[in-house]
Design a protein around this motif. Structure first.
Motif, PDB file in Angstrom:
ATOM      1  N   GLN A   1       0.823  -1.216   0.000  1.00  0.00           N
ATOM      2  CA  GLN A   1       0.000   0.000   0.000  1.00  0.00           C
ATOM      3  C   GLN A   1       0.856   1.265   0.000  1.00  0.00           C
ATOM      4  OE1 GLN A   1      -3.875   0.273   1.865  1.00  0.00           O
ATOM      5  NE2 GLN A   1      -3.303  -1.399   3.206  1.00  0.00           N
ATOM      6  N   GLY A   2       1.982   1.198   0.718  1.00  0.00           N
ATOM      7  CA  GLY A   2       2.796   2.408   0.903  1.00  0.00           C
ATOM      8  C   GLY A   2       3.408   2.950  -0.371  1.00  0.00           C
ATOM      9  N   CYS A   3       3.476   2.147  -1.431  1.00  0.00           N
ATOM     10  CA  CYS A   3       4.022   2.690  -2.684  1.00  0.00           C
ATOM     11  C   CYS A   3       3.043   2.513  -3.833  1.00  0.00           C
ATOM     12  CB  CYS A   3       5.397   2.102  -3.010  1.00  0.00           C
ATOM     13  SG  CYS A   3       5.385   0.349  -3.383  1.00  0.00           S
ATOM     14  N   ALA A   4       1.771   2.232  -3.518  1.00  0.00           N
ATOM     15  CA  ALA A   4       0.748   2.095  -4.556  1.00  0.00           C
ATOM     16  C   ALA A   4       0.287   3.478  -5.006  1.00  0.00           C
ATOM     17  CB  ALA A   4      -0.433   1.287  -4.024  1.00  0.00           C
ATOM     18  N   PHE A   5       0.187   3.673  -6.303  1.00  0.00           N
ATOM     19  CA  PHE A   5      -0.076   5.012  -6.851  1.00  0.00           C
ATOM     20  C   PHE A   5      -1.316   5.649  -6.215  1.00  0.00           C
ATOM     21  CE2 PHE A   5      -3.790   5.272  -9.720  1.00  0.00           C
ATOM     22  CZ  PHE A   5      -4.150   3.946  -9.863  1.00  0.00           C
ATOM     23  N   GLU A   6      -1.301   6.978  -6.202  1.00  0.00           N
ATOM     24  CA  GLU A   6      -2.417   7.767  -5.655  1.00  0.00           C
ATOM     25  C   GLU A   6      -2.981   8.658  -6.750  1.00  0.00           C
ATOM     26  OE1 GLU A   6      -1.130  10.025  -2.018  1.00  0.00           O
ATOM     27  OE2 GLU A   6       0.794   9.509  -2.884  1.00  0.00           O
ATOM     28  N   ARG A   7      -4.276   8.841  -6.721  1.00  0.00           N
ATOM     29  CA  ARG A   7      -4.911   9.806  -7.612  1.00  0.00           C
ATOM     30  C   ARG A   7      -5.976  10.509  -6.789  1.00  0.00           C
ATOM     31  NH1 ARG A   7      -6.461  13.804 -10.642  1.00  0.00           N
ATOM     32  NH2 ARG A   7      -7.402  13.388 -12.667  1.00  0.00           N
ATOM     33  N   HIS A   8      -5.835  11.809  -6.631  1.00  0.00           N
ATOM     34  CA  HIS A   8      -6.843  12.563  -5.898  1.00  0.00           C
ATOM     35  C   HIS A   8      -7.390  13.665  -6.790  1.00  0.00           C
ATOM     36  CE1 HIS A   8      -4.718  10.548  -2.792  1.00  0.00           C
ATOM     37  NE2 HIS A   8      -3.711  11.375  -2.764  1.00  0.00           N
ATOM     38  N   HIS A   9      -8.634  14.039  -6.538  1.00  0.00           N
ATOM     39  CA  HIS A   9      -9.232  15.158  -7.273  1.00  0.00           C
ATOM     40  C   HIS A   9      -9.387  16.383  -6.393  1.00  0.00           C
ATOM     41  CE1 HIS A   9     -10.039  11.722  -9.832  1.00  0.00           C
ATOM     42  NE2 HIS A   9     -10.153  12.570 -10.822  1.00  0.00           N
ATOM     43  N   SER A  10      -9.388  16.198  -5.084  1.00  0.00           N
ATOM     44  CA  SER A  10      -9.344  17.366  -4.192  1.00  0.00           C
ATOM     45  C   SER A  10      -8.566  17.013  -2.928  1.00  0.00           C
ATOM     46  CB  SER A  10     -10.759  17.850  -3.863  1.00  0.00           C
ATOM     47  OG  SER A  10     -11.543  16.777  -3.374  1.00  0.00           O
ATOM     48  N   GLY A  11      -7.528  16.235  -3.100  1.00  0.00           N
ATOM     49  CA  GLY A  11      -6.650  15.882  -1.987  1.00  0.00           C
ATOM     50  C   GLY A  11      -7.128  14.656  -1.219  1.00  0.00           C
ATOM     51  N   ALA A  12      -6.173  14.016  -0.542  1.00  0.00           N
ATOM     52  CA  ALA A  12      -6.487  12.837   0.286  1.00  0.00           C
ATOM     53  C   ALA A  12      -6.990  13.326   1.634  1.00  0.00           C
ATOM     54  CB  ALA A  12      -5.245  11.970   0.455  1.00  0.00           C
ATOM     55  N   ILE A  13      -8.254  13.034   1.927  1.00  0.00           N
ATOM     56  CA  ILE A  13      -8.849  13.576   3.154  1.00  0.00           C
ATOM     57  C   ILE A  13      -8.665  12.612   4.323  1.00  0.00           C
ATOM     58  CG2 ILE A  13     -10.547  14.981   1.956  1.00  0.00           C
ATOM     59  CD1 ILE A  13     -12.617  12.732   2.644  1.00  0.00           C
ATOM     60  N   GLU A  14      -8.783  13.177   5.532  1.00  0.00           N
ATOM     61  CA  GLU A  14      -8.749  12.359   6.745  1.00  0.00           C
ATOM     62  C   GLU A  14     -10.175  12.178   7.228  1.00  0.00           C
ATOM     63  OE1 GLU A  14      -6.207  13.899   9.849  1.00  0.00           O
ATOM     64  OE2 GLU A  14      -4.495  13.776   8.470  1.00  0.00           O
ATOM     65  N   LEU A  15     -10.662  10.960   7.153  1.00  0.00           N
ATOM     66  CA  LEU A  15     -12.032  10.673   7.574  1.00  0.00           C
ATOM     67  C   LEU A  15     -11.971   9.519   8.570  1.00  0.00           C
ATOM     68  CD1 LEU A  15     -15.082  10.981   7.390  1.00  0.00           C
ATOM     69  CD2 LEU A  15     -15.036   9.734   5.228  1.00  0.00           C
ATOM     70  N   ALA A  16     -12.276   9.806   9.831  1.00  0.00           N
ATOM     71  CA  ALA A  16     -12.162   8.798  10.887  1.00  0.00           C
ATOM     72  C   ALA A  16     -13.350   7.842  10.839  1.00  0.00           C
ATOM     73  CB  ALA A  16     -12.086   9.477  12.251  1.00  0.00           C
TER      74      ALA A  16
ATOM     75  N   PHE B   1      -6.554  -5.854  -9.735  1.00  0.00           N
ATOM     76  CA  PHE B   1      -5.735  -4.689 -10.116  1.00  0.00           C
ATOM     77  C   PHE B   1      -6.628  -3.468 -10.227  1.00  0.00           C
ATOM     78  CE2 PHE B   1      -7.110  -5.883 -14.461  1.00  0.00           C
ATOM     79  CZ  PHE B   1      -7.373  -4.636 -15.011  1.00  0.00           C
ATOM     80  N   CYS B   2      -6.049  -2.319  -9.944  1.00  0.00           N
ATOM     81  CA  CYS B   2      -6.721  -1.030 -10.144  1.00  0.00           C
ATOM     82  C   CYS B   2      -5.828  -0.213 -11.052  1.00  0.00           C
ATOM     83  CB  CYS B   2      -6.917  -0.311  -8.806  1.00  0.00           C
ATOM     84  SG  CYS B   2      -7.531   1.383  -8.971  1.00  0.00           S
ATOM     85  N   GLU B   3      -6.289   0.064 -12.262  1.00  0.00           N
ATOM     86  CA  GLU B   3      -5.490   0.827 -13.217  1.00  0.00           C
ATOM     87  C   GLU B   3      -6.226   2.103 -13.590  1.00  0.00           C
ATOM     88  OE1 GLU B   3      -4.945  -0.878 -17.140  1.00  0.00           O
ATOM     89  OE2 GLU B   3      -3.165   0.332 -17.522  1.00  0.00           O
ATOM     90  N   CYS B   4      -5.534   3.227 -13.487  1.00  0.00           N
ATOM     91  CA  CYS B   4      -6.095   4.491 -13.952  1.00  0.00           C
ATOM     92  C   CYS B   4      -6.267   4.417 -15.458  1.00  0.00           C
ATOM     93  CB  CYS B   4      -5.168   5.649 -13.586  1.00  0.00           C
ATOM     94  SG  CYS B   4      -5.746   7.229 -14.229  1.00  0.00           S
ATOM     95  N   ALA B   5      -7.389   4.927 -15.954  1.00  0.00           N
ATOM     96  CA  ALA B   5      -7.636   4.925 -17.395  1.00  0.00           C
ATOM     97  C   ALA B   5      -6.550   5.679 -18.150  1.00  0.00           C
ATOM     98  CB  ALA B   5      -8.995   5.539 -17.696  1.00  0.00           C
ATOM     99  N   ALA B   6      -5.872   6.608 -17.462  1.00  0.00           N
ATOM    100  CA  ALA B   6      -4.840   7.424 -18.115  1.00  0.00           C
ATOM    101  C   ALA B   6      -3.469   6.766 -18.087  1.00  0.00           C
ATOM    102  CB  ALA B   6      -4.762   8.798 -17.467  1.00  0.00           C
TER     103      ALA B   6
ATOM    104  N   GLU C   1      -4.661   7.670   1.527  1.00  0.00           N
ATOM    105  CA  GLU C   1      -4.599   8.053   0.121  1.00  0.00           C
ATOM    106  C   GLU C   1      -5.381   7.106  -0.790  1.00  0.00           C
ATOM    107  OE1 GLU C   1      -2.115   7.192   2.130  1.00  0.00           O
ATOM    108  OE2 GLU C   1      -0.460   6.200   1.070  1.00  0.00           O
ATOM    109  N   HIS C   2      -5.805   5.972  -0.240  1.00  0.00           N
ATOM    110  CA  HIS C   2      -6.596   5.036  -1.054  1.00  0.00           C
ATOM    111  C   HIS C   2      -8.048   4.970  -0.600  1.00  0.00           C
ATOM    112  CE1 HIS C   2      -2.394   3.212  -1.673  1.00  0.00           C
ATOM    113  NE2 HIS C   2      -2.685   3.944  -2.726  1.00  0.00           N
ATOM    114  N   GLY C   3      -8.451   5.943   0.247  1.00  0.00           N
ATOM    115  CA  GLY C   3      -9.871   6.066   0.552  1.00  0.00           C
ATOM    116  C   GLY C   3     -10.306   5.643   1.945  1.00  0.00           C
ATOM    117  N   TYR C   4      -9.362   5.553   2.878  1.00  0.00           N
ATOM    118  CA  TYR C   4      -9.735   5.168   4.252  1.00  0.00           C
ATOM    119  C   TYR C   4     -10.941   5.967   4.718  1.00  0.00           C
ATOM    120  CZ  TYR C   4      -9.214   4.535   9.333  1.00  0.00           C
ATOM    121  OH  TYR C   4      -9.422   4.243  10.651  1.00  0.00           O
ATOM    122  N   PRO C   5     -11.930   5.342   5.343  1.00  0.00           N
ATOM    123  CA  PRO C   5     -11.933   3.921   5.729  1.00  0.00           C
ATOM    124  C   PRO C   5     -12.608   2.982   4.714  1.00  0.00           C
ATOM    125  CG  PRO C   5     -13.711   5.055   6.860  1.00  0.00           C
ATOM    126  CD  PRO C   5     -13.023   6.089   6.016  1.00  0.00           C
TER     127      PRO C   5
END
Lengths: 389, 322
Positions: free
Chosen positions: A66-81, A115-120, A205-209
């Motif tokens: 997980q720690g090196c799996a690519f990230e894609r955000h559209h308005s930043g990685a949020i913190e949601l408890a 697998f999760c691949e960005c269309a781009a 960065e991958h959508g927690y939780p």
């Protein structure tokens, strides 16, 4: 002469290492500090709405840490408890529902590797060879074991209208919301509402939780920080499915709803960031193959730019919509190579060349570039991203 | 099978979250907005990134223009030239814009902004008023420009079957090299640096440490989070550059409107004086009330704690930038 690393007593063989708990949650050893996500700053206006790349050139096997799996955000990685997490199911349902995180954990769970691949992914390569490294050309991909509840279970719980002509609209809790519409057939097939990846909680960065997992389909639909599922009569035609993630053809018309990621492969080593450093002799050529249509059945490798091919060895039998590792255990004579790989999946589809793709789609597609990649490996073992005739 | 989990969603909850708008207008809130109002609102809320004429700034999306370019080498895909449904514009602006301050616009403001974007694409006249009543009457130029994925017919049959293994081509030439373009980011020394070098580099900014001693680190850390609202337009710290807003290094004690190379509003440029903490706090709490005419398209920080935290963070980050 004799190797002092063997003949002399080394400090690590004499003294003591760290005790347990030196790192209650461990990171890779310092010598691996270059195995990290990287981005391409000129791609986007702002790192808050951007993407980075998995260091696939330095990984092996198929599971992406997980720690090196690519990230894609559209308005930043949020913190949601977790205590603040709510998931709403509404629309064409008998009873609109709100679930807490704890509620989700009480539904029957499933485990799947996808697998999760960005269309781009590889999108910068449409017009020509651009980025020099498998991380940059093919690193918008990761592959994890997900734990979660099937979307079907949650739809049934709310008494949703599951007719084949209905759609499911999904959105995230972040400011972008990244809403996407999914046809009911797919929603009921294999879509997962996931809360664990590779055995542990999702990373921020991958959508927690909680994120959506849409196997085989473009990564943009894997909505992170999933907050709402709406059953609808038709697609919303949101920004992410009209303005973006549509494919402009040569004549200016555009394909829409191009959800599936077609079969694709890439040699991860040797490659520009992973040159051959050992000279002629035994050489392991390795790479990854995947298909959004199902299992990879075969991967061929060419050393001469596609004139001749040999069939590579799959490390394990191909798995449904998951990365497959291939190896070609070969002898390198020290001469130049034009390395390519070509994937085939269970539908009989054969990964096309860039020329074949361009013939159908032109140069302006941005997304869904699954062409055969060429690395020019030189006599000194260095490799470069090239295009060939 | 029902598990009896979850609870029924209340109507107010559904109303709060179910904001999506469909092409047929389903989901539109009642309201209206004119091109004229939209021009002013757009300049303030959107112009910093999208340009006051929706032409786009830097790498930020262009929303206007591009008519007739979709078959060109580099198509310009804007609301006018590409987007097939007007609902997409309303829906996206309503839920996700402005960047860093989403869901701060009223329905009427979103109608006005949408009307102005239409006007900037020459789709409506300058006296046009958009409302939930006439919304679906607007014709988008590229409405018929899309077709549903046809790969199963146009691609899969020709790229299937047993592929060639031998004598597949007579010869192979390299036709393009990535290194010619030279657009690949360098792996920076920082990330490749062995641990020993990093350790040696650490104690360098001693002077900075002294300056920051006065800043409460917890407050600064809280401010760093609040600053995310600002970071769409402002940079602070080492290497900070002017973007949509000026870089903020040394902002406390800096001349108002004093960063070279940044195009300030007249208000800011002509103001004079320096940013002391009190002025900065007033500005952050109510930008347009404090400096009427400022280009800063931000509603203001409602909580006093957030204002104090951001100022602490700005001081801290400035000090560490040396």
């Amino acid at each position: 002469g004799p190797d002092p690393l063997i003949t002399e007593v080394q400090p690590w063989a004499q003294g003591l290492g760290d005790g347990v708990d030196a790192t209650p949650y461990g990171l890779p050893i310092e010598f691996e500090s270059d195995v990290i996500r990287r981005n391409v700053p000129w791609l986007t206006a702002d790192p808050i709405s951007s993407i980075n790349f998995t260091p696939i050139h330095a990984l092996d096997g198929t599971i992406t840490p997980q720690g090196c799996a690519f990230e894609r955000h559209h308005s930043g990685a949020i913190e949601l408890a977790k205590p603040d997490y709510r998931l709403m199911v509404n629309g064409l349902v008998e009873k609109p529902l709100v679930f807490t995180y704890a509620d989700l954990e009480r539904f029957p769970r499933e485990n799947h590797v996808y697998f999760c691949e960005c269309a781009a992914n590889t999108g910068m390569e449409w017009a020509g060879a651009q980025l020099n490294g498998a991380q940059f050309t093919h690193g918008m991909i990761h592959n994890m074991e997900y734990t979660g509840v099937s979307l079907r279970t949650l739809l049934e719980e709310a008494g949703a209208d599951l007719s084949g002509d209905k759609w499911v609209y999904v959105e995230g809790a972040d400011a972008s919301s990244n809403g996407r519409s999914i046809p009911m057939e797919k929603a009921l097939d294999d879509v997962l509402v996931a809360f664990k990846a590779n055995g542990e909680a999702l990373r921020k960065e991958h959508g927690y939780p909680v994120r959506l997992v849409v196997p085989g389909w473009e990564g943009n639909m894997w909505v992170k920080w999933l907050r709402r599922i709406e059953v609808m009569d038709g697609p919303v035609e949101s920004r992410e499915e009209t303005s973006k993630y549509t494919d402009v053809m040569e004549d200016g018309s555009a394909r829409k709803w191009t959800w599936v990621m077609d079969a694709k492969s890439v040699v991860t080593s040797p490659s520009p960031q992973s040159p051959i450093t050992h000279g002629a002799g035994p050489l392991v050529i390795t790479g990854l193959a995947w298909s959004g249509h199902g299992r990879i059945t075969r991967v061929d490798v060419s050393k001469d730019g596609g004139m001749t091919w040999e069939t590579a060895r799959l490390a394990r039998e191909g798995e449904n919509k998951a990365l497959t590792r291939f190896y070609l255990d070969t002898e390198w004579d020290g001469s130049e190579m034009l390395l390519q790989s070509r994937a085939m999946d269970e539908t009989g589809y054969v990964q096309p060349t860039k020329a074949q793709l361009r013939e159908v789609r032109g140069l302006n597609s941005v997304y869904h570039n699954n062409c055969i990649q060429t690395w020019h490996v030189k006599e000194n073992g260095e490799a470069e991203n090239v295009e060939v005739s | 099978e029902s598990y009896g989990l979850g609870r029924e969603a209340l109507p107010e909850e559904i109303a709060a979250w179910d904001l999506d708008v469909s092409p047929d207008g389903t989901g539109l809130p009642p309201g209206s907005g004119s091109v004229e109002d939209g021009e002013a609102i757009f300049a303030e809320a959107c112009g910093a990134c999208h340009g006051v004429f929706a032409e786009g700034v830097g790498n930020w999306p262009k929303l206007a223009g591009g008519d007739g370019t979709l078959a060109n080498e580099d198509p310009v895909k804007t609301v006018g030239s590409y987007w097939p449904y007007l609902s997409t514009t309303f829906d996206y602006v309503h839920r996700s814009m402005p960047f860093g301050n989403a869901q701060s616009l009223t329905a009427d403001e979103v109608y006005a902004i949408t009307a102005y974007i239409l006007y900037s694409n020459f789709i409506v006249e300058d006296d046009f008023v958009l409302s939930n009543d006439n919304f679906t009457e607007v014709e988008m130029p590229n409405a018929d420009g899309f077709f549903v994925d046809d790969r199963a017919e146009t691609e899969y049959p020709i790229w299937s079957g047993e592929p060639c293994m031998q004598n597949c081509k007579d010869s192979v030439e390299i036709t393009m090299r990535a290194t010619v373009l030279d657009v690949t980011p360098e792996e920076t020394a920082e990330e490749a640096a062995p641990a020993a070098e990093e350790a040696a580099a650490e104690p360098a900014p001693e002077a900075a440490v002294e300056e920051t001693a006065a800043v409460d680190p917890e407050l600064a850390a809280a401010g760093e989070k609040v600053f995310r609202k600002c970071s769409a337009c402002h940079q602070v710290g080492e290497g900070a550059k002017n973007r949509a807003g000026p870089q903020l290094n040394g902002i406390v004690g800096r001349d108002i409107g004093g960063v070279d190379g940044f195009r300030y509003s007249g208000t800011m440029a002509d103001h004079g004086g320096v940013w002391d903490e009190a002025t900065l706090a007033a500005f952050l709490a109510d930008p347009r009330g404090t400096f009427k005419g400022t280009k800063m398209a931000f509603a203001g920080l409602k909580k006093e704690d957030d204002v104090a935290a951001v100022i602490a963070y700005l001081k801290d980050a400035s000090a560490n930038a040396n």
